[in-house]
Design a protein around this motif. Structure first.
Motif, PDB file in Angstrom:
ATOM      1  N   TYR A 432       6.069  -2.294  29.472  1.00  0.00           N
ATOM      2  CA  TYR A 432       5.021  -3.174  28.934  1.00  0.00           C
ATOM      3  C   TYR A 432       3.688  -2.425  28.925  1.00  0.00           C
ATOM      4  O   TYR A 432       3.139  -2.091  29.974  1.00  0.00           O
ATOM      5  N   TYR A 433       3.177  -2.140  27.717  1.00  0.00           N
ATOM      6  CA  TYR A 433       1.956  -1.345  27.584  1.00  0.00           C
ATOM      7  C   TYR A 433       0.701  -2.081  28.039  1.00  0.00           C
ATOM      8  O   TYR A 433      -0.237  -1.474  28.560  1.00  0.00           O
ATOM      9  N   GLY A 434       0.647  -3.414  27.838  1.00  0.00           N
ATOM     10  CA  GLY A 434      -0.586  -4.149  28.121  1.00  0.00           C
ATOM     11  C   GLY A 434      -1.677  -3.785  27.138  1.00  0.00           C
ATOM     12  O   GLY A 434      -1.414  -3.404  25.992  1.00  0.00           O
ATOM     13  N   ASN A 435      -2.925  -3.874  27.577  1.00  0.00           N
ATOM     14  CA  ASN A 435      -4.065  -3.549  26.720  1.00  0.00           C
ATOM     15  C   ASN A 435      -4.323  -2.045  26.790  1.00  0.00           C
ATOM     16  O   ASN A 435      -4.614  -1.499  27.855  1.00  0.00           O
ATOM     17  N   LEU A 436      -4.254  -1.377  25.669  1.00  0.00           N
ATOM     18  CA  LEU A 436      -4.303   0.082  25.649  1.00  0.00           C
ATOM     19  C   LEU A 436      -5.712   0.650  25.744  1.00  0.00           C
ATOM     20  O   LEU A 436      -5.885   1.811  26.132  1.00  0.00           O
ATOM     21  N   THR A 437      -6.736  -0.143  25.397  1.00  0.00           N
ATOM     22  CA  THR A 437      -8.112   0.355  25.501  1.00  0.00           C
ATOM     23  C   THR A 437      -8.799  -0.139  26.764  1.00  0.00           C
ATOM     24  O   THR A 437      -9.692   0.525  27.281  1.00  0.00           O
ATOM     25  N   HIS A 438      -8.381  -1.324  27.254  1.00  0.00           N
ATOM     26  CA  HIS A 438      -8.969  -1.912  28.463  1.00  0.00           C
ATOM     27  C   HIS A 438      -7.846  -2.389  29.390  1.00  0.00           C
ATOM     28  O   HIS A 438      -7.539  -3.578  29.452  1.00  0.00           O
ATOM     29  N   PRO A 439      -7.200  -1.474  30.102  1.00  0.00           N
ATOM     30  CA  PRO A 439      -6.052  -1.843  30.939  1.00  0.00           C
ATOM     31  C   PRO A 439      -6.339  -2.927  31.969  1.00  0.00           C
ATOM     32  O   PRO A 439      -5.422  -3.655  32.364  1.00  0.00           O
ATOM     33  N   SER A 440      -7.579  -3.049  32.434  1.00  0.00           N
ATOM     34  CA  SER A 440      -7.885  -4.070  33.440  1.00  0.00           C
ATOM     35  C   SER A 440      -7.713  -5.473  32.888  1.00  0.00           C
ATOM     36  O   SER A 440      -7.485  -6.427  33.641  1.00  0.00           O
ATOM     37  N   VAL A 441      -7.821  -5.632  31.577  1.00  0.00           N
ATOM     38  CA  VAL A 441      -7.660  -6.947  30.950  1.00  0.00           C
ATOM     39  C   VAL A 441      -6.199  -7.380  30.963  1.00  0.00           C
ATOM     40  O   VAL A 441      -5.874  -8.533  31.232  1.00  0.00           O
ATOM     41  N   ASP A 442      -5.324  -6.470  30.675  1.00  0.00           N
ATOM     42  CA  ASP A 442      -3.884  -6.742  30.658  1.00  0.00           C
ATOM     43  C   ASP A 442      -3.177  -5.476  31.138  1.00  0.00           C
ATOM     44  O   ASP A 442      -2.840  -4.595  30.353  1.00  0.00           O
ATOM     45  N   PRO A 443      -2.974  -5.342  32.447  1.00  0.00           N
ATOM     46  CA  PRO A 443      -2.461  -4.088  33.020  1.00  0.00           C
ATOM     47  C   PRO A 443      -1.045  -3.756  32.545  1.00  0.00           C
ATOM     48  O   PRO A 443      -0.233  -4.657  32.313  1.00  0.00           O
ATOM     49  N   PRO A 444      -0.731  -2.470  32.429  1.00  0.00           N
ATOM     50  CA  PRO A 444       0.635  -2.068  32.085  1.00  0.00           C
ATOM     51  C   PRO A 444       1.587  -2.369  33.234  1.00  0.00           C
ATOM     52  O   PRO A 444       1.206  -2.271  34.403  1.00  0.00           O
ATOM     53  N   ARG A 445       2.819  -2.724  32.896  1.00  0.00           N
ATOM     54  CA  ARG A 445       3.811  -3.051  33.918  1.00  0.00           C
ATOM     55  C   ARG A 445       5.184  -2.583  33.465  1.00  0.00           C
ATOM     56  O   ARG A 445       5.401  -2.272  32.307  1.00  0.00           O
ATOM     57  N   MET A 446       6.086  -2.591  34.427  1.00  0.00           N
ATOM     58  CA  MET A 446       7.473  -2.295  34.122  1.00  0.00           C
ATOM     59  C   MET A 446       8.357  -3.366  34.740  1.00  0.00           C
ATOM     60  O   MET A 446       8.075  -3.865  35.831  1.00  0.00           O
ATOM     61  N   GLY A 447       9.405  -3.728  34.012  1.00  0.00           N
ATOM     62  CA  GLY A 447      10.338  -4.733  34.494  1.00  0.00           C
ATOM     63  C   GLY A 447      11.723  -4.140  34.686  1.00  0.00           C
ATOM     64  O   GLY A 447      12.160  -3.293  33.893  1.00  0.00           O
TER      65      GLY A 447
END
Length: 571
Positions: A432-447
């Protein structure tokens, strides 16, 4: 395979980088009612990226090729040609072997080369990609440019890639024509090279981050252009040796059919500080930290239920990081710290315990389970994926050569473990990439979802018995990368699904690593032209993940196949 990170930044500043290309052709329509949403914040979907016959396109899926469980490939179409490339979550760049490559590996390759004289548009930059670790390093170099690329039925024009004219990488020695890197933009040397060519004199990382929508790797560009519903992809790998089973597939933009969010263990991806080889924050987001690799923390490691002592191996040039693992489809093995791996092999193999220079031979039916604790839950490697056949015609004695040593944590590569294909045959992984320019808004994760059955030991025993009855020959096959794919359409009716004729491309495996040794530095550049995803973070939360009930995860891993396979190994 992975590329070294701290090198990416250096390459960026040096104006020399490589980029990638092609993706698959014929597509089918797949039903998805209501769509899938994840329990994370993500950018709001502004408009339908593309209309399908029955609704908006939410994503796509395509099957995978497999050579001896050592080289997993996916069909891509670049320009007018469709070919198979190595599926690699350990690197970020797309590259294909061009007709101009005359190295020994290129001349001997059976793959269809890419002709840059037709649809390739050069950007004027170039790359020199370095793959693997200190033992298995390879390279790929050539000009960077653009072409139309299709993957899993999803098409992007003007995709950056590298037309490689010099390489010794094992990706082209195994029937493939290149590598499809699925990592983060911060590790993309092709993106850096193209930006440096088009924005001469740019400094800092503003342009690099903002121009990801226009110059970035393929799947991140699909995310930022709203071509897919959710910023993720999921991978399962089939098993084509020892005990043929499972289905290999990549699903982009949605979770696979039958997978419910409640079955997934989600964990955060490691974010890299610049001092550790990470990307410098841009001026418009000075407090952001960016992901570099698909890397997650490891709580503990177990062998046959017993917790292993932690490694005392010292890192190389960095402070002692937390124990973590790179999840790497381009790596055919499980790689770990020397002391822990030696402990594992001495425990399972009396021959190795007596002589550490000997092969770790053990009885084929002596099942062992190597388990990684991630996010508080246990994710084992199936006993069938722990061993390989030591000698053709011998199904009594096998070798534990799927677990090997690797380099200690270093700048831009803080991971202790590299979990390759044996782990991914045993577990479905969602990226899960999340937000690519502002990771703090939607952090990347793995499931993670374990796919190891309760009776895995018994299945190994059955496979060994079958091999012994077959003259010491284990079951095996060769899967070509299918060129037919499925589009996931919002509100589509299951009856509207139409299968396109598959014209598989063949692959064959040799031992060695096909993944780049992750760029050794982080690319840096600056400004966005008119990005599809705004450089201002969206605050729109996504709703709780709701998936259509139905087929269990095991459906994903049950597809029959036939063919031969070579017993060599990709590193």
């Amino acid at each position: 395979m992975y590329t070294s990170s701290w090198c990416a930044l250096a390459v960026l500043l040096a104006l020399d980088f490589v980029h990638a290309l092609p993706l698959p052709g014929a597509s089918t329509v797949k039903t998805r009612k209501g769509g899938v949403t994840l329990p994370f914040l993500r950018h709001s979907r502004r408009v339908a990226a593309r209309d399908g016959d029955d609704g908006d396109v939410l994503g796509g899926s395509v099957g995978l090729g497999d050579s001896a469980d050592l080289f997993y490939s996916v069909a891509v179409t670049v320009g007018n040609s469709t070919t198979a490339v190595n599926l690699d979550t350990g690197s970020s760049d797309l590259w294909v072997m061009s007709t101009k490559c005359r190295t020994k590996q290129c001349r001997q390759s059976r793959a269809q080369p890419y002709d840059p004289s037709k649809t390739f548009k050069s950007d004027g930059g170039s790359v020199n990609l370095q793959y693997g670790d200190s033992v298995t390093g390879t390279h790929a170099s050539g000009p960077v440019g653009r072409d139309t690329v299709t993957l899993a039925g999803l098409t992007l024009p003007n995709q950056t890639l590298a037309a490689i004219d010099d390489t010794d990488n094992s990706a082209i020695s195994n029937g493939g024509a290149g590598i499809l890197g699925l990592g983060f933009p911060a590790q993309s040397f092709v993106q850096a090279a193209a930006i440096n060519a088009d924005f001469p004199g740019n400094t800092g990382t503003d342009t690099f981050v903002e121009q990801t929508a226009n110059y970035g790797p393929l799947v991140p560009r699909l995310v930022m252009a709203d071509e897919i519903d959710d910023p993720l992809f999921a991978i399962t790998l089939q098993r084509d040796t020892i005990d043929v089973s499972g289905e290999g597939q990549i699903t982009i933009g949605q979770l696979p059919d039958g997978v419910d969010n409640s079955s997934i263990t989600w964990v955060p991806v490691r974010l890299y500080d610049p001092v550790d080889g990470g990307l410098n924050a841009p001026s418009f987001a000075p407090n952001e930290k960016y992901p570099l690799r698909w890397e997650v923390d490891i709580d503990a490691v177990f062998l046959d239920g017993k917790k292993l002592a932690e490694s005392t191996q010292q890192p190389d040039g960095v402070k002692q990081p937390s124990v973590s693992a790179l999840i790497d489809t381009g790596n055919s093995l499980i790689r770990g710290p020397t002391d822990v791996v030696d402990n594992i092999l001495k425990t399972v193999s009396p021959a190795f315990a007596a002589n550490s220079n000997a092969k770790p031979i053990l009885p084929c039916d002596d099942g062992h389970t190597l388990t990684f604790q991630i996010g508080g839950k246990l994710f084992p490697v199936d006993p069938r994926d722990f061993i390989s056949q030591a000698k053709t015609g011998d199904a009594q004695n096998c070798v534990a050569d799927n677990v090997v040593t690797t380099d200690p944590p270093a700048l831009g590569a803080l991971f202790t473990w590299n979990l390759g294909d044996p782990f991914l045959k045993s577990n479905m992984v969602v990226f899960y990439y999340g937000n690519l320019t502002h990771p703090s808004v939607d952090p990347p994760r793995m499931g993670f979802v374990s796919l190891v059955p309760q009776n895995a030991d018994a299945l190994l025993d059955d496979a060994v018995e079958d091999a012994q009855n077959a003259g010491g020959v284990f079951e095996s096959k060769l899967d070509s990368a299918p060129t037919s794919s499925s589009l996931i359409i919002e509100g589509a009716d299951e009856s509207s699904t139409s299968k396109a004729a598959a014209k598989p491309t063949s692959t064959a495996a040799t031992r060695g690593s096909s993944s780049p040794s992750s760029p050794t530095t982080v690319p840096s550049s600056g400004i966005v032209a008119a990005p599809a995803q705004s450089s201002t973070p969206s605050q729109t939360p996504s709703s709780a993940l709701a998936l259509t009930p139905g087929a269990a995860v095991w459906r994903l891993l049950s597809i029959p196949t036939l063919a031969f396979l070579l017993s060599l190994c990709i590193l």
